[in-house]
Design a protein around this motif. Structure first.
Motif, mmCIF file in Angstrom:
data_model
loop_
_atom_site.group_PDB
_atom_site.id
_atom_site.type_symbol
_atom_site.label_atom_id
_atom_site.label_comp_id
_atom_site.label_asym_id
_atom_site.label_seq_id
_atom_site.Cartn_x
_atom_site.Cartn_y
_atom_site.Cartn_z
ATOM 1 N N ALA A 92 -79.097 -113.225 -26.324
ATOM 2 C CA ALA A 92 -78.163 -112.629 -25.378
ATOM 3 C C ALA A 92 -78.846 -111.506 -24.616
ATOM 4 C CB ALA A 92 -76.944 -112.079 -26.115
ATOM 5 N N ARG A 93 -78.328 -111.253 -23.440
ATOM 6 C CA ARG A 93 -78.771 -110.114 -22.634
ATOM 7 C C ARG A 93 -77.552 -109.233 -22.391
ATOM 8 N NH1 ARG A 93 -83.058 -110.568 -18.155
ATOM 9 N NH2 ARG A 93 -84.249 -110.242 -20.054
ATOM 10 N N ILE A 94 -77.721 -107.953 -22.700
ATOM 11 C CA ILE A 94 -76.670 -106.959 -22.492
ATOM 12 C C ILE A 94 -77.155 -106.015 -21.404
ATOM 13 C CG2 ILE A 94 -75.391 -105.055 -23.532
ATOM 14 C CD1 ILE A 94 -75.891 -106.530 -26.271
ATOM 15 N N VAL A 95 -76.322 -105.824 -20.381
ATOM 16 C CA VAL A 95 -76.645 -104.908 -19.289
ATOM 17 C C VAL A 95 -75.625 -103.772 -19.331
ATOM 18 C CG1 VAL A 95 -76.875 -104.637 -16.796
ATOM 19 C CG2 VAL A 95 -77.616 -106.766 -17.891
ATOM 20 N N VAL A 96 -76.136 -102.552 -19.415
ATOM 21 C CA VAL A 96 -75.291 -101.358 -19.463
ATOM 22 C C VAL A 96 -75.536 -100.553 -18.194
ATOM 23 C CG1 VAL A 96 -74.738 -99.260 -20.766
ATOM 24 C CG2 VAL A 96 -75.469 -101.317 -21.992
ATOM 25 N N THR A 97 -74.458 -100.229 -17.478
ATOM 26 C CA THR A 97 -74.566 -99.445 -16.246
ATOM 27 C C THR A 97 -73.539 -98.328 -16.254
ATOM 28 O OG1 THR A 97 -73.056 -100.972 -15.126
ATOM 29 C CG2 THR A 97 -75.417 -101.386 -14.862
ATOM 30 N N VAL B 25 -81.089 -102.449 -20.208
ATOM 31 C CA VAL B 25 -80.997 -103.865 -20.560
ATOM 32 C C VAL B 25 -81.455 -104.023 -22.002
ATOM 33 C CG1 VAL B 25 -81.862 -106.190 -20.101
ATOM 34 C CG2 VAL B 25 -81.405 -104.632 -18.197
ATOM 35 N N PHE B 26 -80.655 -104.760 -22.784
ATOM 36 C CA PHE B 26 -81.014 -105.085 -24.166
ATOM 37 C C PHE B 26 -81.067 -106.593 -24.300
ATOM 38 C CE2 PHE B 26 -78.568 -101.136 -24.288
ATOM 39 C CZ PHE B 26 -79.364 -100.310 -25.065
ATOM 40 N N ASP B 27 -82.169 -107.128 -24.805
ATOM 41 C CA ASP B 27 -82.265 -108.542 -25.170
ATOM 42 C C ASP B 27 -82.137 -108.604 -26.681
ATOM 43 O OD1 ASP B 27 -82.604 -109.541 -22.581
ATOM 44 O OD2 ASP B 27 -84.741 -109.144 -22.628
ATOM 45 N N VAL B 28 -81.104 -109.319 -27.144
ATOM 46 C CA VAL B 28 -80.770 -109.331 -28.570
ATOM 47 C C VAL B 28 -80.712 -110.771 -29.058
ATOM 48 C CG1 VAL B 28 -79.068 -108.622 -30.295
ATOM 49 C CG2 VAL B 28 -79.375 -107.240 -28.236
ATOM 50 N N GLU B 29 -81.246 -111.023 -30.244
ATOM 51 C CA GLU B 29 -81.124 -112.315 -30.908
ATOM 52 C C GLU B 29 -80.268 -112.135 -32.148
ATOM 53 O OE1 GLU B 29 -85.004 -113.845 -31.787
ATOM 54 O OE2 GLU B 29 -85.518 -114.119 -29.673
ATOM 55 N N VAL B 30 -79.308 -113.032 -32.338
ATOM 56 C CA VAL B 30 -78.447 -112.985 -33.521
ATOM 57 C C VAL B 30 -78.485 -114.345 -34.214
ATOM 58 C CG1 VAL B 30 -76.920 -111.152 -32.708
ATOM 59 C CG2 VAL B 30 -76.390 -113.506 -32.139
ATOM 60 N N ASP B 31 -78.379 -114.327 -35.532
ATOM 61 C CA ASP B 31 -78.367 -115.561 -36.311
ATOM 62 C C ASP B 31 -77.073 -116.319 -36.084
ATOM 63 O OD1 ASP B 31 -80.867 -115.114 -37.449
ATOM 64 O OD2 ASP B 31 -80.030 -114.038 -39.170
ATOM 65 N N GLY B 32 -77.141 -117.618 -36.231
ATOM 66 C CA GLY B 32 -75.957 -118.454 -36.141
ATOM 67 C C GLY B 32 -75.962 -119.322 -34.910
ATOM 68 N N ASP B 33 -74.881 -120.111 -34.766
ATOM 69 C CA ASP B 33 -74.763 -120.992 -33.609
ATOM 70 C C ASP B 33 -73.379 -120.912 -32.960
ATOM 71 O OD1 ASP B 33 -73.333 -122.241 -35.581
ATOM 72 O OD2 ASP B 33 -74.450 -124.117 -35.526
ATOM 73 N N LYS C 190 -68.356 -116.143 -31.467
ATOM 74 C CA LYS C 190 -68.473 -115.087 -32.484
ATOM 75 C C LYS C 190 -69.613 -114.149 -32.132
ATOM 76 C CE LYS C 190 -69.132 -114.205 -37.428
ATOM 77 N NZ LYS C 190 -69.852 -112.973 -37.143
ATOM 78 N N ALA C 191 -70.725 -114.708 -31.672
ATOM 79 C CA ALA C 191 -71.873 -113.881 -31.295
ATOM 80 C C ALA C 191 -71.483 -112.938 -30.165
ATOM 81 C CB ALA C 191 -73.047 -114.760 -30.885
ATOM 82 N N LYS C 192 -70.773 -113.467 -29.167
ATOM 83 C CA LYS C 192 -70.372 -112.624 -28.037
ATOM 84 C C LYS C 192 -69.430 -111.513 -28.495
ATOM 85 C CE LYS C 192 -69.300 -112.885 -23.200
ATOM 86 N NZ LYS C 192 -69.144 -113.742 -22.037
ATOM 87 N N ALA C 193 -68.510 -111.835 -29.387
ATOM 88 C CA ALA C 193 -67.598 -110.822 -29.923
ATOM 89 C C ALA C 193 -68.369 -109.770 -30.720
ATOM 90 C CB ALA C 193 -66.534 -111.478 -30.796
ATOM 91 N N ASP C 194 -69.314 -110.218 -31.547
ATOM 92 C CA ASP C 194 -70.129 -109.275 -32.332
ATOM 93 C C ASP C 194 -70.963 -108.379 -31.422
ATOM 94 O OD1 ASP C 194 -69.112 -110.342 -34.672
ATOM 95 O OD2 ASP C 194 -70.912 -111.525 -35.135
ATOM 96 N N LEU C 195 -71.549 -108.962 -30.384
ATOM 97 C CA LEU C 195 -72.363 -108.180 -29.445
ATOM 98 C C LEU C 195 -71.514 -107.165 -28.689
ATOM 99 C CD1 LEU C 195 -74.517 -111.161 -28.269
ATOM 100 C CD2 LEU C 195 -75.433 -109.115 -29.386
ATOM 101 N N SER C 196 -70.311 -107.538 -28.319
ATOM 102 C CA SER C 196 -69.412 -106.592 -27.657
ATOM 103 C C SER C 196 -69.068 -105.442 -28.596
ATOM 104 C CB SER C 196 -68.129 -107.298 -27.198
ATOM 105 O OG SER C 196 -68.414 -108.199 -26.159
ATOM 106 N N PHE C 197 -68.862 -105.758 -29.869
ATOM 107 C CA PHE C 197 -68.588 -104.714 -30.856
ATOM 108 C C PHE C 197 -69.785 -103.778 -30.997
ATOM 109 C CE2 PHE C 197 -67.893 -103.279 -35.333
ATOM 110 C CZ PHE C 197 -66.688 -102.608 -35.104
ATOM 111 N N MET C 198 -71.008 -104.349 -30.965
ATOM 112 C CA MET C 198 -72.221 -103.522 -31.020
ATOM 113 C C MET C 198 -72.266 -102.565 -29.829
ATOM 114 S SD MET C 198 -75.105 -106.319 -31.994
ATOM 115 C CE MET C 198 -74.813 -107.520 -33.276
ATOM 116 N N GLU D 233 -74.194 -111.453 -21.844
ATOM 117 C CA GLU D 233 -74.452 -112.811 -21.374
ATOM 118 C C GLU D 233 -75.258 -113.557 -22.429
ATOM 119 O OE1 GLU D 233 -76.910 -115.167 -17.881
ATOM 120 O OE2 GLU D 233 -76.912 -112.983 -17.908
ATOM 121 N N ILE D 234 -74.719 -114.675 -22.895
ATOM 122 C CA ILE D 234 -75.459 -115.529 -23.814
ATOM 123 C C ILE D 234 -76.423 -116.347 -22.958
ATOM 124 C CG2 ILE D 234 -75.308 -117.358 -25.534
ATOM 125 C CD1 ILE D 234 -73.969 -114.748 -26.441
ATOM 126 N N VAL D 235 -77.710 -116.289 -23.301
ATOM 127 C CA VAL D 235 -78.717 -116.987 -22.486
ATOM 128 C C VAL D 235 -79.323 -118.154 -23.241
ATOM 129 C CG1 VAL D 235 -79.262 -115.022 -21.058
ATOM 130 C CG2 VAL D 235 -80.505 -115.329 -23.166
#
Length: 80
Positions: free
Chosen positions: A4-9, A42-50, A54-62, A78-80
């Motif tokens: 995923a890519r997270i953009v913070v502005t 910009v943060f590029d993050v990798e999370v386990d799972g498929d 759930k990944a998007k929800a977890d990333l938003s919580f982060m 954004e899931i890439v």
């Protein structure tokens, strides 16, 4: 693995002194016509799972807890 890519502005209306400094430096370097510069992160993050949802929800919580100051910053995930 989900990537995923997270953009913070900064939110509109929040002063951006670093953006202003970059804007001035670009002018000094001869780049004419630059009207406005806003900086972000910009943060590029990798999370386990498929499970993408759930990944998007977890990333938003982060973002809410650590990666963004939601008082003055917006973020997008954004899931890439």
């Amino acid at each position: 693995m989900i990537k995923a890519r997270i953009v913070v502005t900064l939110k509109n209306g929040v002063l951006d002194p670093q953006g202003k400094a970059i804007e001035g430096a670009l002018g000094t370097l001869g780049f004419a016509g630059v009207g406005s510069v806003r900086q972000g992160k910009v943060f590029d993050v990798e999370v386990d799972g498929d499970d993408r949802e759930k990944a998007k929800a977890d990333l938003s919580f982060m973002c809410d807890k650590l990666l963004a100051n939601t008082v003055i910053e917006n973020y997008s995930v954004e899931i890439v």
